[in-house]
Scaffold this motif. Structure first.
Motif, PDB file in Angstrom:
ATOM      1  N   UNK A 343       0.823  -1.204   0.000  1.00  0.00           N
ATOM      2  CA  UNK A 343       0.000   0.000   0.000  1.00  0.00           C
ATOM      3  C   UNK A 343       0.860   1.257   0.000  1.00  0.00           C
ATOM      4  N   UNK A 344       1.905   1.271   0.814  1.00  0.00           N
ATOM      5  CA  UNK A 344       2.681   2.504   1.006  1.00  0.00           C
ATOM      6  C   UNK A 344       3.839   2.613   0.025  1.00  0.00           C
ATOM      7  N   UNK A 349      10.723  -2.254  -0.474  1.00  0.00           N
ATOM      8  CA  UNK A 349      11.006  -2.408   0.950  1.00  0.00           C
ATOM      9  C   UNK A 349      10.883  -1.066   1.672  1.00  0.00           C
ATOM     10  N   UNK A 350      10.608  -1.177   2.950  1.00  0.00           N
ATOM     11  CA  UNK A 350      10.480   0.008   3.780  1.00  0.00           C
ATOM     12  C   UNK A 350      11.854   0.629   4.019  1.00  0.00           C
ATOM     13  N   UNK A 351      12.008   1.950   3.908  1.00  0.00           N
ATOM     14  CA  UNK A 351      13.304   2.583   4.203  1.00  0.00           C
ATOM     15  C   UNK A 351      13.749   2.281   5.634  1.00  0.00           C
ATOM     16  N   UNK A 356      11.320   1.050  12.357  1.00  0.00           N
ATOM     17  CA  UNK A 356      10.805   0.888  13.726  1.00  0.00           C
ATOM     18  C   UNK A 356       9.401   1.482  13.863  1.00  0.00           C
ATOM     19  N   UNK A 357       9.222   2.694  13.370  1.00  0.00           N
ATOM     20  CA  UNK A 357       7.914   3.322  13.516  1.00  0.00           C
ATOM     21  C   UNK A 357       6.872   2.610  12.660  1.00  0.00           C
ATOM     22  N   UNK A 358       7.283   2.083  11.492  1.00  0.00           N
ATOM     23  CA  UNK A 358       6.354   1.349  10.632  1.00  0.00           C
ATOM     24  C   UNK A 358       5.865   0.084  11.322  1.00  0.00           C
ATOM     25  N   UNK A 359       6.780  -0.639  11.958  1.00  0.00           N
ATOM     26  CA  UNK A 359       6.386  -1.858  12.667  1.00  0.00           C
ATOM     27  C   UNK A 359       5.495  -1.536  13.857  1.00  0.00           C
ATOM     28  N   UNK A 360       5.758  -0.412  14.516  1.00  0.00           N
ATOM     29  CA  UNK A 360       4.927  -0.017  15.660  1.00  0.00           C
ATOM     30  C   UNK A 360       3.507   0.327  15.209  1.00  0.00           C
ATOM     31  N   UNK A 379      -0.445   7.032   5.425  1.00  0.00           N
ATOM     32  CA  UNK A 379       1.017   7.168   5.450  1.00  0.00           C
ATOM     33  C   UNK A 379       1.597   7.339   4.048  1.00  0.00           C
ATOM     34  N   UNK A 380       0.913   6.773   3.044  1.00  0.00           N
ATOM     35  CA  UNK A 380       1.412   6.895   1.673  1.00  0.00           C
ATOM     36  C   UNK A 380       1.424   8.340   1.198  1.00  0.00           C
ATOM     37  N   UNK A 381       0.616   9.186   1.842  1.00  0.00           N
ATOM     38  CA  UNK A 381       0.565  10.598   1.448  1.00  0.00           C
ATOM     39  C   UNK A 381       1.599  11.435   2.187  1.00  0.00           C
TER      40      UNK A 381
END
Length: 955
Positions: A343-344, A349-351, A356-360, A379-381
């Motif tokens: 989605x994001x 892959x996530x930067x 950490x904040x993405x997993x939280x 978050x995509x915006x």
């Protein structure tokens, strides 16, 4: 949330200052002051809005003042606008009018002064709130939009298809439960789980699986929902069962009792054969106790699937040992992460700095797909370099269902101000309602939710809004058009709950079903009437006590028909709603247009679609602000000359449907005034009757803003004038032309004329813009020759040719094969030749092809490399075509082949193939072959051949 209201009124003020400035006189300075202060409020609220749950007092205060400003301004326009006169007599009229209106002007001035005083108090209060909350009022009052909101049909609008993860295993598990076992009793499978888990998505995939379709030729999907009208649901089920077998449901069901409807369902299912029915979103046990008596046990191994969030429903419906309850579980950590990144980050892959904040954030979604998609859309915006923005969202999340609502609220709060009212407006639709996107867009525009953008039509801006809400996963697309643009959409039940609450808090929409209700203490601004199982209540209830509708801006009926709206109630609403801008009475039992409508001088949008209105009175000319007029599917056949006074009219739809049982199904258009070209703002004209002669065809050429044009009853001698007019329509996207007559007896449409601005060189870039902008072309009538300009329609995505009767030397494929965007073709009686050849390198984007009623066609060839993306091929009533198309094996992406009323020799070849035969190998790659033959009552008898085994499944 008052930011939405303030933003709306601020924009309204700007329009007033620009268009009605001369009428303001000494009040102009006061109005400018209010506009400037609203800009400051808007900036402050944009920052303060996240704190509204802590102290909503300021929001409430400003909201009320903003609404009051809107009322005063609309009253001002109502009293003073529209009196522009010219010449000496006009000057005298202006003087007399000004003298007569001095008391009214004084009253408006007094009200504006009062509002100015209240705004000053709010400004002082705002400063106190800034200190209390530590809010920095540093945001500009004007909203900005980047290019991310723009609608793109290349986006994956069917998000479920692209983003389904973790579904394969439960899908196969449920399929095996449906198919396994040799019992002949009815088996019920219930899928249970909390909202947002994706129950409907999962069951939909199971229901549409080819193996399930093969084993259960009779299928239906019925959405139940919390507000279930059981007799209506039974009628819906009956219609869907008949439609699945290409039959018409009996008209008598409309007047049947519940018991009689159950018998109809039961008798139909007993005769039809093996069935699989889905009841989606069942809320209580009583529903199952009611519906089970309409479902025969039979000896076929019938199946029923339920989805429910109520844990008590599943065991109550699955009482026998062979029945099954499937408990829907949240996504695994792995699948949640995959969906989140899809989605994001579009699957990337996530930067590292956001890991950490993405997993939280993901951890707080508890594996709920709805929550993951909603927070992912938010978050995509955001700027991926701003970890502080992500952390702010993380800290705002609160457990389980309430957390999902919190996520959805966050997604709403994060929307730009121009999108918030658009989303809240969806609260006008009932639960599980399929929203027509083309109907929604003009409503948004009429409500002034859409901002004008330089170089763009306001419709394109509105479609951009819709695309952005889809990309944020706040709107779910349920059906797409040929090129990926959304046709219908829905909102999830949980999101609807959220926006209903916010809509009520903003006093945006008041909904009644006719049941006794407590009306809001605030002024009703938008009144929406939904259907009710007891449709007489609104009559009796409202006759006892009418409410003031003097502040009403919109009156809309959804799924509502007489007698739910009594004439007394409707008359009272229209009589007291002088500021009404939107009036939609779709499907009401109205035989004539209520006279009160023509006193609604603010009216912008009027829809009487599907009513019994047959005449438009001359007083229509009083509606100077009308932009949208829909008289589709009514008895109106002519418009008075006063329609020309509506200089703001942009959408004009007037037609009458011909009897659908008529094989040559079409519509009657309307006869317009001879100077129709004076409606210079028109963008949609549907459908003009051109039988009166060339005058009306010439007038069409003056409507240079047209984007959609539908013409009926065109005469042969007017073809040249039509081509000349089309050359002026540089914005035209959709064109439908129908000649006089029926079927093979239709008059010739002579469109083979030179377009004035078309260069003789086919490669020239100076071709007229009409050729470049046209996307859809429908021609119903005989063509002596294929118009040469068709080969220049490089933007064309769909073409329909009906009863064209082109001779063999005018092979239509020659003109169409190299059009770079053509995705859909429908030919009906279009060609007299014996052979059609799809040549290598041609029709590279074609996905759907219909060939019908071409009685001379004997051979059809598809060369290797032609039509590489064809998904669906339908052949119907081609009596001389005895073999499958030569080269059909080259259509490697073909998903469905339909053969309707074809020759017995062809059907014998298709149905009785040995696996070793050459013909069998040519079609073994096609997942589904549908064979249709006529029944005695004029319907279709459908047989399906499935998969590689191609075993017949009789429907």
């Amino acid at each position: 949330m008052a930011e939405t209201v303030v933003s709306f009124v601020s924009d309204h003020l700007a329009t007033l200052l620009r268009e009605e400035g001369s009428l303001l006189g000494g009040l102009r300075e006061e109005v400018q002051f209010i506009k400037d202060e609203l800009g400051h409020m808007r900036a402050f609220l944009k920052v303060a809005e996240p704190k509204e749950d802590d102290d909503p007092r300021l929001q409430e205060w400003i909201k009320q003042v903003a609404y009051d400003i809107e009322d005063v301004l609309d009253e001002f326009v109502l009293r003073f606008a529209g009196y522009r006169h010219h010449g000496f007599c006009g000057s005298l009229q202006r003087i007399l009018k000004a003298i007569k209106s001095l008391p009214a002007r004084h009253q408006v001035a007094s009200e504006i002064q009062s509002i100015k005083s209240r705004i000053k108090n709010i400004s002082e209060g705002r400063q106190r709130y800034q200190v209390e909350f530590g809010i920095d009022d540093c945001v500009t009052g004007s909203s900005t939009m980047n290019d991310s909101w723009r609608y793109s049909r290349d986006d994956a609008l069917l998000v479920e298809e692209a983003k389904l993860v973790g579904i394969d295993q439960p899908k196969q598990h449920l399929i095996s439960m449906l198919l396994e076992g040799h019992d002949h009793q009815l088996k019920v499978i219930s899928v249970v789980g909390m909202a947002g888990l994706g129950k409907t998505t999962l069951v939909k995939k199971v229901h549409e699986d080819p193996d399930v379709r093969k084993n259960f030729p009779v299928r239906a999907w019925v959405t139940v929902s919390q507000t279930c009208d059981f007799p209506k649901l039974l009628r819906d089920l009956i219609r869907k069962l008949h439609k699945d077998l290409d039959k018409s449901a009996p008209q008598s069901i409309e007047s049947m009792t519940t018991a009689e409807l159950k018998e109809i369902v039961k008798d139909f299912l007993q005769q039809a054969g093996r069935y699989a029915i889905v009841f989606d979103d069942v809320w209580d046990v009583e529903f199952w106790n009611e519906i089970k008596f309409a479902l025969p046990e039979g000896n076929y191994g019938n199946r029923v699937m339920l989805t429910t969030r109520n844990a008590d429903v599943a065991p109550a419906s699955c009482t026998e040992s062979q029945d099954f309850v499937y408990k829907m579980e949240p996504l695994s950590i792995k699948d949640s992460w995959t969906l989140f990144c899809n989605k994001i980050f579009k699957g990337n892959r996530c930067p590292d700095h956001l890991m950490d904040v993405a997993k939280a954030v993901l951890d707080k979604c508890d594996g709920l797909p709805l929550a993951i998609l909603a927070i992912g859309g938010l978050l995509a915006s955001k700027d991926v370099s701003r970890i502080d923005e992500w952390e702010m969202i993380q800290h705002s999340l609160g457990g389980k269902l309430e957390r999902v609502k919190r996520i959805l609220s966050l997604s709403y709060n994060d929307l730009p101000s121009h999108l918030k009212p658009c989303l809240l407006y969806l609260s006008i639709y009932p639960e599980d309602y399929l929203i027509d996107c083309q109907g929604l867009i003009p409503l948004w525009i009429a409500e002034n939710f859409v901002e004008w953008r330089e170089g763009m039509s306001i419709e394109d801006v509105a479609w951009g809004y819709l695309g952005e809400l889809i990309r944020r996963s706040l709107i779910q697309v349920t059906r797409v058009f040929y090129e990926g643009s959304p046709v219908t959409c829905q909102i999830h039940d949980l999101l609807r709950e959220v926006i209903l609450i916010k809509s009520r808090e903003q006093n945006m929409v008041t909904i009644t079903t006719g049941q006794p209700m407590t009306w809001p203490s605030e002024k009703v601004r938008r009144l929406v009437v939904h259907s009710s199982s007891n449709s007489s209540n609104i009559q009796h209830h409202q006759q006892r006590q009418f409410y003031s509708f003097e502040h009403l801006r919109s009156f809309i009926t959804v799924r509502s028909t007489n007698p739910l709206l009594s004439k007394i109630f409707l008359s009272e609403v229209l009589r007291s709603s002088k500021l009404l801008k939107v009036l939609e009475l779709v499907g009401q039992e109205i035989e004539e247009t209520p006279n009160e409508i023509f006193n609604l001088l603010h009216l912008t949008y009027l829809s009487l679609f599907g009513t019994k209105v047959a005449r438009v009175p001359r007083t229509i000319g009083k509606l100077q602000h009308l932009e949208y007029l829909n008289l589709g599917n009514t008895g109106v056949r002519e418009l008075p000359v006063e329609i020309l006074k509506l200089q703001k009219l942009r959408h004009l739809t007037v037609f009458q449907r011909v009897d659908p049982s008529d094989e040559d199904f079409g519509i009657h258009g309307f006869k317009g005034p001879s100077k129709l070209g004076g409606l210079l703002a028109l963008q949609r004209l549907n459908t003009i009757d051109a039988s009166s002669g060339s005058v009306i065809v010439i007038e069409i050429g003056k409507l240079t803003q047209l984007r959609e044009l539908f013409i009926t009853q065109l005469r042969r001698e007017d073809g040249k004038e039509l081509c000349s007019s089309l050359a002026n329509l540089t914005s035209l996207r959709e064109l439908s032309v129908e000649s006089i007559g029926k079927g093979d007896d239709r008059e010739i449409i002579d469109l083979n004329h030179h377009l004035p601005s078309l260069s003789s060189s086919s490669s020239s870039s100076s071709s007229c813009s009409f050729l470049q902008s046209l996307r859809m072309l429908f021609i119903r009538g005989r063509l002596e020759k294929m118009p040469k300009w068709v080969a220049h329609l490089h933007g064309l995505v769909r073409i329909d040719l009906n009863w064209s009767g082109l001779r063999a030397e005018e092979d239509p494929l020659e003109f169409l094969q190299h059009l770079p965007n053509l995705g859909e073709i429908s030919f009906c009686g279009s060609y007299q030749g014996e052979r059609l050849c799809f040549k290598v390198g041609g029709f590279l984007k074609l996905k759907r092809l219909w060939l019908r009623k071409m009685e001379g066609l004997r051979w059809m060839t598809v060369e290797e490399g032609a039509c590489p993306n064809l998904r669906k091929l339908v052949l119907e009533q081609l009596p001389l075509l005895e073999d499958l198309p030569s080269g059909i094996q080259h259509l490697s992406h073909l998903q469905e082949l339909g053969l309707y009323a074809m020759s017995s020799r062809m059907l014998e070849k298709v149905e009785n193939q040995e696996e070793e035969s050459e013909d069998y190998r040519r079609m073994t790659h096609i997942p589904e072959i549908v064979i249709g033959s006529y029944t005695d009552d004029g319907g279709w008898r459908i047989r399906r051949l499935w998969g590689k085994q191609k075993k017949t499944s009789l429907a």
